[in-house]
Design a protein around this motif. Structure first.
Motif, PDB file in Angstrom:
ATOM      1  N   ILE A  80       0.836  -1.201   0.000  1.00  0.00           N
ATOM      2  CA  ILE A  80       0.000   0.000   0.000  1.00  0.00           C
ATOM      3  C   ILE A  80       0.872   1.253   0.000  1.00  0.00           C
ATOM      4  CG2 ILE A  80      -1.644   1.309   1.419  1.00  0.00           C
ATOM      5  CD1 ILE A  80      -2.982  -1.419   2.037  1.00  0.00           C
ATOM      6  N   VAL A  81       1.981   1.228   0.752  1.00  0.00           N
ATOM      7  CA  VAL A  81       2.918   2.360   0.751  1.00  0.00           C
ATOM      8  C   VAL A  81       3.533   2.526  -0.637  1.00  0.00           C
ATOM      9  CG1 VAL A  81       5.154   3.179   1.629  1.00  0.00           C
ATOM     10  CG2 VAL A  81       3.436   2.288   3.221  1.00  0.00           C
ATOM     11  N   GLU A  82       3.966   1.418  -1.237  1.00  0.00           N
ATOM     12  CA  GLU A  82       4.593   1.479  -2.557  1.00  0.00           C
ATOM     13  C   GLU A  82       3.655   2.045  -3.609  1.00  0.00           C
ATOM     14  OE1 GLU A  82       5.981  -2.520  -3.165  1.00  0.00           O
ATOM     15  OE2 GLU A  82       7.691  -2.232  -1.811  1.00  0.00           O
ATOM     16  N   LYS A  83       2.364   1.816  -3.454  1.00  0.00           N
ATOM     17  CA  LYS A  83       1.368   2.328  -4.414  1.00  0.00           C
ATOM     18  C   LYS A  83       0.851   3.716  -4.014  1.00  0.00           C
ATOM     19  CE  LYS A  83       1.154  -1.505  -6.840  1.00  0.00           C
ATOM     20  NZ  LYS A  83       1.543  -1.617  -8.206  1.00  0.00           N
ATOM     21  N   ASP A  84       1.474   4.316  -2.989  1.00  0.00           N
ATOM     22  CA  ASP A  84       1.076   5.651  -2.503  1.00  0.00           C
ATOM     23  C   ASP A  84      -0.386   5.721  -2.056  1.00  0.00           C
ATOM     24  OD1 ASP A  84       3.583   6.910  -2.834  1.00  0.00           O
ATOM     25  OD2 ASP A  84       3.202   7.111  -4.999  1.00  0.00           O
ATOM     26  N   HIS A  85      -0.849   4.680  -1.385  1.00  0.00           N
ATOM     27  CA  HIS A  85      -2.235   4.645  -0.908  1.00  0.00           C
ATOM     28  C   HIS A  85      -2.324   4.551   0.619  1.00  0.00           C
ATOM     29  CE1 HIS A  85      -3.926   4.410  -4.875  1.00  0.00           C
ATOM     30  NE2 HIS A  85      -3.324   3.259  -5.159  1.00  0.00           N
TER      31      HIS A  85
END
Length: 185
Positions: A80-85
């Motif tokens: 989720i962090v990697e996808k900026d969410h």
């Protein structure tokens, strides 16, 4: 988009939990992570701050959660962090929690194997008498029950086994004998 993000990740976590038969564990972890996020607004602000680079956010997730929750949950948070969410993390966890609470996990123990028709009857009866939308059923055989069955859902146990009824009857008879002995003296 926000609803879609929570649905996609929440559904993925639900499917993983069902596949691994770890719904209760992931439910507990999700509630714990959600509490951490709600109780630590500064952490959530750092995780969503545009000037903090993604690698630092990933490191924060590792530092705060690694070893405290399952690797799968940490992996979800990293994704989720990697996808900026990350701002949607509470919604993801809430979606998962709501969906998980619709599924009951029942452990049914009987003195002999039950047929598929009997299993369907048991599940249908549980659906009628509980608020769950569906059940994940687990069956076991314990010949010592003699007859009847024991059903455990979470911390609730319904024991209609003949073994338990005999034990209860024995205790009642012992009480009657004790009272009769007291009256005779």
């Amino acid at each position: 988009m926000a609803k879609l993000v929570s649905n996609v990740y929440g559904e993925a976590l639900f499917e993983l939990a069902m596949e691994q038969d770890r719904l209760d564990a992931y439910l507990e972890e999700s509630q714990g992570v959600l509490d951490v996020l709600r109780d630590n607004q500064e952490f959530s602000q750092m995780m969503t701050h545009p000037n903090i680079i993604k690698e630092e956010k990933l490191q924060m997730v590792e530092t705060v959660f690694k070893g405290r929750i399952s690797d799968e949950m940490v992996g979800l948070m990293r994704m989720i962090v990697e996808k900026d969410h990350f701002a949607k993390m509470p919604e993801v966890l809430t979606f998962f929690i709501d969906k998980a609470l619709e599924v009951g996990i029942a452990y049914v123990t009987t003195p002999m194997e039950v047929t598929d028709a009997q299993k369907k009857q048991i599940e249908d009866r549980l659906l009628e008498t509980t608020a769950y939308q569906s059940f994940r059923m687990h069956y076991a055989v314990d010949a010592d029950l003699i007859g009847g069955m024991v059903i455990r859902i979470g911390d609730r146990v319904v024991d209609s086994s003949v073994r338990t009824k005999i034990s209860e009857l024995s205790r009642e008879l012992s009480k009657i004998q004790l009272k009769a002995g007291e009256c005779a003296s």
